[in-house]
Design an enzyme around this catalytic site. Structure first.
Site, PDB file in Angstrom:
ATOM      1  N   ASP A  31      43.703  66.958 -47.573  1.00  0.00           N
ATOM      2  CA  ASP A  31      42.071  66.494 -46.814  1.00  0.00           C
ATOM      3  C   ASP A  31      42.096  67.955 -45.778  1.00  0.00           C
ATOM      4  OD1 ASP A  31      39.858  65.121 -46.204  1.00  0.00           O
ATOM      5  OD2 ASP A  31      40.635  64.278 -44.331  1.00  0.00           O
ATOM      6  N   ASP A  40      42.483  61.446 -43.583  1.00  0.00           N
ATOM      7  CA  ASP A  40      42.512  60.514 -42.546  1.00  0.00           C
ATOM      8  C   ASP A  40      40.896  59.478 -42.748  1.00  0.00           C
ATOM      9  OD1 ASP A  40      39.306  61.276 -41.181  1.00  0.00           O
ATOM     10  OD2 ASP A  40      40.055  62.992 -42.169  1.00  0.00           O
ATOM     11  N   ASP A  94      38.328  67.846 -43.079  1.00  0.00           N
ATOM     12  CA  ASP A  94      37.825  67.139 -42.144  1.00  0.00           C
ATOM     13  C   ASP A  94      38.088  66.597 -42.163  1.00  0.00           C
ATOM     14  OD1 ASP A  94      34.671  69.064 -41.739  1.00  0.00           O
ATOM     15  OD2 ASP A  94      35.160  68.458 -44.083  1.00  0.00           O
TER      16      ASP A  94
END
Length: 248
Positions: A21, A197, A23
């Protein structure tokens, strides 16, 4: 997974196909999506990972793929944008799901709302439209209510994220992206490792585990399908750098 989630061992990257991922995993989440920058350290790390893993690395983001490529400045690199609906392969191939016609009307409604709520931002994506309320947390309920109504009315998918809500095309997520990537010869020889996240990354963790690999949650403890955890972006970058050295 419940309870204490351990840190990943340094050798977890050996023989892996690495899916990252963007961001909140490789860069800190900014107040505005357009405020993010990729520094020389991260660009160099991604280049090194590409080399060490023989190209078995892909970024999987909710951002548009072109935006991620511009931010990283890296070619070749496989990038999956728009939550698994937009593929740009390292060899130059590209594919994208059709843009829903309803997004024209949806964007107008989101912009009308944002005009009344200072701090709320509208993001126009290739396959979706998002409201960001990080700078206007009191507007969260109003933003979610409008997005829910629009997704239902137009038969589109509601995508939750950190201080944002998106109405987007249906038919893919980060889990389907992992499965598509792992079906490619360039990635199939590795064991899938997905790092992310957000709740949007949970399908990626689940897919990686189902295919014999693992997920690494980046951030605070929570219920997750990931088998490992790192506390934040800084720790994720340091682990990737150390794991690179562990690959012969």
């Amino acid at each position: 997974m419940h309870g204490l989630v351990p840190a990943p061992p340094a050798n977890l990257l050996r023989d892996a196909s690495l899916f990252l991922d963007f961001d909140g995993t490789l860069v800190e989440i900014a107040e505005r999506p357009d405020a993010v920058r990729v520094d020389e350290r991260l660009a160099g790390l991604l280049s090194l990972l590409f080399q060490k893993l023989d190209g078995r690395i892909a970024l999987i983001s909710g951002r548009p793929a072109d935006e991620v490529r511009t931010l990283t400045g890296l070619t070749p690199l496989t990038i999956v944008g728009s939550h698994g609906m937009q593929f740009q392969w390292a060899d130059g191939r590209r594919s994208m799901a059709p843009r829903p016609a309803a997004l024209v009307d949806i964007l107008q409604e989101l912009r009308d709302l944002a005009a009344r709520l200072p701090g709320v931002l509208v993001e126009d994506k290739p396959l979706g439209a998002a409201l960001h309320f990080r700078q206007a947390p009191d507007a969260e309920a109003t933003c979610i209510a409008l997005a829910e109504g629009l997704a239902t009315a137009h038969g589109l998918t509601l995508q939750f994220g950190k201080m944002m809500i998106e109405v987007r095309a249906s038919g893919g997520d980060k889990g389907s992206a992992v499965r598509t990537l792992m079906a490619e010869p360039a990635f199939a020889s590795g064991r899938p490792l997905f790092m992310g996240d957000d709740v949007t990354d949970e399908p990626g963790f689940t897919a990686a585990v189902a295919l014999g690999g693992a997920g690494v949650l980046v951030g605070p403890e929570r219920t997750t399908a990931a088998r490992y955890r790192l506390p934040g972006v800084g720790e994720a970058l340091r682990w990737l750098e150390a794991a690179c050295k562990d690959i012969s």
